[in-house]
Write a protein that holds these residues in place. Structure first.
Motif, PDB file in Angstrom:
ATOM      1  N   MET A 109      13.969  15.057  25.361  1.00  0.00           N
ATOM      2  CA  MET A 109      13.351  14.247  24.319  1.00  0.00           C
ATOM      3  C   MET A 109      14.288  13.099  23.968  1.00  0.00           C
ATOM      4  SD  MET A 109      12.403  15.495  20.491  1.00  0.00           S
ATOM      5  CE  MET A 109      12.437  14.326  19.166  1.00  0.00           C
ATOM      6  N   VAL A 110      13.736  11.906  23.880  1.00  0.00           N
ATOM      7  CA  VAL A 110      14.501  10.745  23.429  1.00  0.00           C
ATOM      8  C   VAL A 110      14.196  10.572  21.952  1.00  0.00           C
ATOM      9  CG1 VAL A 110      14.870   8.268  23.710  1.00  0.00           C
ATOM     10  CG2 VAL A 110      14.326   9.669  25.697  1.00  0.00           C
ATOM     11  N   PRO A 111      15.204  10.585  21.097  1.00  0.00           N
ATOM     12  CA  PRO A 111      14.926  10.446  19.669  1.00  0.00           C
ATOM     13  C   PRO A 111      14.398   9.057  19.348  1.00  0.00           C
ATOM     14  CG  PRO A 111      17.284  10.333  20.052  1.00  0.00           C
ATOM     15  CD  PRO A 111      16.644  10.679  21.360  1.00  0.00           C
ATOM     16  N   ASP A 112      13.488   8.978  18.372  1.00  0.00           N
ATOM     17  CA  ASP A 112      13.043   7.664  17.941  1.00  0.00           C
ATOM     18  C   ASP A 112      14.179   7.008  17.150  1.00  0.00           C
ATOM     19  OD1 ASP A 112      12.955   9.182  15.643  1.00  0.00           O
ATOM     20  OD2 ASP A 112      10.934   8.621  15.070  1.00  0.00           O
ATOM     21  N   ILE A 113      14.018   5.749  16.821  1.00  0.00           N
ATOM     22  CA  ILE A 113      15.087   4.986  16.173  1.00  0.00           C
ATOM     23  C   ILE A 113      15.480   5.617  14.838  1.00  0.00           C
ATOM     24  CG2 ILE A 113      15.706   2.732  15.212  1.00  0.00           C
ATOM     25  CD1 ILE A 113      15.606   2.804  18.274  1.00  0.00           C
ATOM     26  N   LYS A 114      14.495   6.090  14.088  1.00  0.00           N
ATOM     27  CA  LYS A 114      14.777   6.690  12.777  1.00  0.00           C
ATOM     28  C   LYS A 114      15.659   7.934  12.931  1.00  0.00           C
ATOM     29  CE  LYS A 114      12.344   8.447   8.713  1.00  0.00           C
ATOM     30  NZ  LYS A 114      11.022   8.774   8.170  1.00  0.00           N
ATOM     31  N   LEU A 115      15.308   8.809  13.860  1.00  0.00           N
ATOM     32  CA  LEU A 115      16.090  10.020  14.081  1.00  0.00           C
ATOM     33  C   LEU A 115      17.452   9.681  14.675  1.00  0.00           C
ATOM     34  CD1 LEU A 115      16.430  13.057  14.067  1.00  0.00           C
ATOM     35  CD2 LEU A 115      15.117  13.161  16.194  1.00  0.00           C
ATOM     36  N   ALA A 116      17.501   8.696  15.560  1.00  0.00           N
ATOM     37  CA  ALA A 116      18.778   8.288  16.150  1.00  0.00           C
ATOM     38  C   ALA A 116      19.728   7.766  15.074  1.00  0.00           C
ATOM     39  CB  ALA A 116      18.549   7.229  17.225  1.00  0.00           C
ATOM     40  N   LYS A 117      19.192   7.045  14.090  1.00  0.00           N
ATOM     41  CA  LYS A 117      20.035   6.549  12.997  1.00  0.00           C
ATOM     42  C   LYS A 117      20.557   7.697  12.149  1.00  0.00           C
ATOM     43  CE  LYS A 117      18.250   1.875  12.676  1.00  0.00           C
ATOM     44  NZ  LYS A 117      17.573   0.863  11.876  1.00  0.00           N
ATOM     45  N   LYS A 118      19.719   8.728  11.921  1.00  0.00           N
ATOM     46  CA  LYS A 118      20.179   9.900  11.171  1.00  0.00           C
ATOM     47  C   LYS A 118      21.279  10.623  11.944  1.00  0.00           C
ATOM     48  CE  LYS A 118      16.419  12.344  10.159  1.00  0.00           C
ATOM     49  NZ  LYS A 118      15.324  13.100   9.520  1.00  0.00           N
ATOM     50  N   LEU A 119      21.107  10.733  13.266  1.00  0.00           N
ATOM     51  CA  LEU A 119      22.131  11.369  14.104  1.00  0.00           C
ATOM     52  C   LEU A 119      23.433  10.574  14.064  1.00  0.00           C
ATOM     53  CD1 LEU A 119      19.933  12.389  17.142  1.00  0.00           C
ATOM     54  CD2 LEU A 119      21.331  13.964  15.818  1.00  0.00           C
TER      55      LEU A 119
END
Length: 158
Positions: A109-119
Motif C-alpha cells: 500500500m502506498v500511503p496517501d499524502i495525508k497519511l504520509a505527512k502523519k508518518l
C-alpha cells in the motif's frame, strides 16, 4: 427504446427523470414519479474578444505536486524499529490500524499524502518529495509507442 419504469416503447424523446437518486429514462407518464432533469446549459466558448489581436499562451507552468518517495516502506519500517515501537503502537499514534502499517511497510500500500505527512511527523523522516512537473512534461512530449496485443497477452507455446 423503452421506459425504464413501465417498459412501454417510447415514441417520443425519453425524459431524464431523477427517481430516488437515480437518473432514469422514462416516458411522460412515469416522469411524475420523480423530478425531470433539465439539460445543462452548453458552456460558452471562451476566447479572445473579437477584434483583439492578442496571442494565447499554449501552456502554463504546472504547480509543484507532492509525491511519496519510492523507498517509503523501508524508511517507515527502519524508523519504527529505531524507536522500538510495534506496528500496533505506531498505528495507535497515527489513529490507524496495525494492518495499514503492515501493508505500508510491506509495500503493498502506498500511503496517501495525508497519511504520509502523519508518518513523517511521528517518525521524523522524509517521505514526501515535491515534483515540479518538468519530468511529466518531458514524458508527455516523448514519443511513446502504443501497446500491442503481444505486450498485453502472454503467448503460450505448446
Amino acid at each position: 427504446m423503452r421506459c425504464e419504469i413501465c417498459g412501454k416503447k417510447l415514441v417520443e424523446e425519453p425524459l431524464k427523470t431523477k427517481i430516488d437518486g437515480s437518473i432514469m429514462l422514462t416516458c411522460k407518464e412515469c416522469s411524475k414519479f420523480g423530478k425531470v432533469q433539465k439539460e445543462p446549459p452548453k458552456p460558452k466558448r471562451r476566447g479572445a474578444p473579437r477584434g483583439s489581436s492578442g496571442t494565447r499562451r499554449t501552456s502554463r507552468p504546472q504547480e509543484p505536486t507532492e509525491e511519496v518517495i519510492e523507498n517509503f516502506n523501508q524508511l517507515v519500517r527502519n524508523a519504527r524499529e529505531k524507536k522500538g515501537w510495534s506496528r500496533e503502537e505506531l498505528g495507535e499514534k497515527l489513529y490507524e490500524k496495525a494492518s495499514v502499517i503492515s501493508r505500508i511497510e510491506s509495500g503493498k500500500m502506498v500511503p496517501d499524502i495525508k497519511l504520509a505527512k502523519k508518518l513523517e511527523k511521528t517518525l521524523k523522516v522524509v517521505l514526501i518529495e515535491k515534483n515540479d512537473g518538468t519530468a511529466m512534461d518531458e514524458l508527455a512530449h516523448a514519443k511513446v509507442r502504443e501497446a500491442t496485443i503481444g505486450d498485453i497477452a502472454r503467448i503460450k507455446k505448446n
